[in-house]
Design an enzyme around this catalytic site. Structure first.
Site, PDB file in Angstrom:
ATOM      1  N   TYR A  85     -12.782  -3.493  11.849  1.00  0.00           N
ATOM      2  CA  TYR A  85     -11.500  -2.776  11.758  1.00  0.00           C
ATOM      3  C   TYR A  85     -10.697  -2.974  13.040  1.00  0.00           C
ATOM      4  O   TYR A  85      -9.504  -3.293  13.007  1.00  0.00           O
ATOM      5  CB  TYR A  85     -11.750  -1.281  11.504  1.00  0.00           C
ATOM      6  N   GLY A 135      -0.697   7.984   1.028  1.00  0.00           N
ATOM      7  CA  GLY A 135      -0.713   8.034   2.496  1.00  0.00           C
ATOM      8  C   GLY A 135       0.618   7.746   3.167  1.00  0.00           C
ATOM      9  O   GLY A 135       1.689   8.127   2.686  1.00  0.00           O
ATOM     10  N   ILE A 136       0.540   7.030   4.275  1.00  0.00           N
ATOM     11  CA  ILE A 136       1.711   6.740   5.104  1.00  0.00           C
ATOM     12  C   ILE A 136       2.731   5.883   4.347  1.00  0.00           C
ATOM     13  O   ILE A 136       3.940   6.098   4.437  1.00  0.00           O
ATOM     14  CB  ILE A 136       1.266   5.994   6.385  1.00  0.00           C
ATOM     15  N   GLY A 137       2.226   4.920   3.583  1.00  0.00           N
ATOM     16  CA  GLY A 137       3.115   4.018   2.854  1.00  0.00           C
ATOM     17  C   GLY A 137       3.971   4.775   1.852  1.00  0.00           C
ATOM     18  O   GLY A 137       5.176   4.521   1.726  1.00  0.00           O
ATOM     19  N   GLY A 175       0.826  -1.219   0.000  1.00  0.00           N
ATOM     20  CA  GLY A 175       0.000   0.000   0.000  1.00  0.00           C
ATOM     21  C   GLY A 175       0.850   1.255   0.000  1.00  0.00           C
ATOM     22  O   GLY A 175       0.608   2.179   0.773  1.00  0.00           O
ATOM     23  N   ASN A 227       1.225   3.384  -2.517  1.00  0.00           N
ATOM     24  CA  ASN A 227       0.906   4.356  -3.564  1.00  0.00           C
ATOM     25  C   ASN A 227       0.251   5.627  -3.034  1.00  0.00           C
ATOM     26  O   ASN A 227      -0.054   6.542  -3.792  1.00  0.00           O
ATOM     27  CB  ASN A 227       0.035   3.708  -4.668  1.00  0.00           C
TER      28      ASN A 227
END
Ligand SMILES: NC(=O)c1ccc[n+]([C@@H]2O[C@H](COP(=O)([O-])OP(=O)(O)OC[C@H]3O[C@@H](n4cnc5c(N)ncnc54)[C@H](OP(=O)(O)O)[C@@H]3O)[C@@H](O)[C@H]2O)c1
Length: 329
Positions: free
Chosen positions: A188, A27-29, A23, A25
């Site tokens: 979640y 945000g945090i990643g 992930g 692509n």
């Protein structure tokens, strides 16, 4: 702007190291990738949306982290490569692992970052609840498939599981898929608790098998303005995604600030001697009681193996061989 956020100050360079980030692509990643790329690492962006990954790759190549003068960002950057990975499909997880094992000579760092939050109830093609599979089961299998390669890449390898403070509200339910009692929040919270329990149990099993070159970390990154709230408008109330983003923007971290604890667990020298622990704000933290419970961690591991049709051998080396066979199935 968030008035307090900790920063990873480590000046470690990662020349010659290969890092897989799920992930990556957005945000945090993506911000984690930007930092580690400038430290000289070969970064594998493991993403399901290839167009978005290509855009991220261009952005990371062009733009430095905001504090570009720091010592760790001097010198040549590393490489950026994209692999396709959809964690909500076990077939895709196996294909990605197979490609990584074939094409990469080493993997030193695996950052299990991808996640979805509070989406409507959905069952994946493998029959699992979507948040459970994306956030936890997909990463569980990916990690086990990549472990032999990491073992041969060590010492000094690390596996990170990006969890959340929301794990505090979670429990591990007998029916992991919450077929009859699904709520977006419950699913979640359970998946994020599972990330911490997986970290703890994997660290225990690695130690038990005398595999000392791989440390495992779980973490809460903070509360950050990213795309994570994209399902809120469907599952909370229409317009909720925008409402919460605008309302909370002044106190949220930005993605670069939100990546700091992930970066800390990836590179910091102090953390090199620690394994199986949970972090927030670039230091060790105490998760809720369930996340500290050895029996719950063990039970979850066994339950996950059953769901994946893996024979749960206490001999870890033998177990890893069984898992590796899955890739050819
Ligand atoms: N933001 C926060 O406040 C916060 C707080 C606590 C914990 N976290 C955790 O931090 C991690 C990163 O979240 P973020 O805030 O950066 O959210 P984000 O901006 O929504 O990024 C999530 C990433 O996960 C990817 N992803 C989702 N489903 C996937 C799948 N089936 N296969 C492969 N990749 C998939 C997304 O790819 P696409 O773009 O293709 O969908 C995206 O790259 C998550 O694990 C989240 O639970 C975030």
């Amino acid at each position: 702007m968030w008035s307090f956020h900790s920063e990873c100050t480590s000046e470690v360079r990662l020349v010659g190291k290969t890092v897989v980030i799920t992930g990556a692509n957005t945000g945090i990643g993506k911000e984690t990738a930007r930092d580690l790329y400038r430290r000289g690492a070969r970064i594998i962006l493991a993403c399901r949306n290839i167009q978005k990954a290509n855009d991220a790759l261009k952005d990371i190549k062009t733009n430095f982290p905001s504090k570009k003068d720091r010592k760790q960002f001097q010198g040549n950057p590393g490489d950026l490569v994209i692999y396709r990975l959809d964690l909500s499909s076990l077939k895709s997880v196996k294909e990605c692992a197979k490609n990584l094992l074939t094409n990469e000579s080493a993997i030193h760092l695996l950052i299990n970052n991808a996640g979805v939050m509070m989406c409507p109830q959905e069952t994946t093609e493998d029959g699992f609840e979507l948040q459970l599979q994306t956030n936890y089961i997909g990463h569980f299998l990916l990690t086990l498939l990549l472990l032999p390669k990491m073992q041969s890449s060590g010492p000094g390898c690390r596996i990170l599981n990006v969890s959340s403070l929301i794990h505090n509200y979670g429990a591990i339910h007998d029916d992991l898929n919450l077929k009859k009692s699904y709520t977006p929040f419950k699913a979640y919270a359970q998946s994020k608790l599972a990330n911490i329990l997986f970290t703890k149990e994997l660290a225990r099993r690695l130690k038990g098998a005398n595999i000392n070159g791989i440390n495992v970390y779980s973490l809460h990154p903070g509360v950050i303005t990213t795309e994570l709230g994209r399902h809120f408008s469907t599952t909370i109330f229409p317009g909720a995604s925008t409402f919460f983003r605008l309302l909370m923007q002044p106190v949220f971290k930005n993605s670069e600030q939100g990546a700091q604890t992930t970066i800390y667990c990836s590179v910091d020298e102090k953390a090199a001697d620690e394994t199986g622990l949970y972090y927030k704000e670039c230091r060790v933290a105490i998760p809720q009681w369930r996340a500290q419970n050895d029996q719950i961690a063990k039970d979850l591991w066994n339950q996950t193996c059953r769901l994946l049709h893996l024979e749960c051998d206490e001999n870890f080396a033998k177990f890893l061989k069984t898992v590796s066979c899955q890739i050819t199935e």
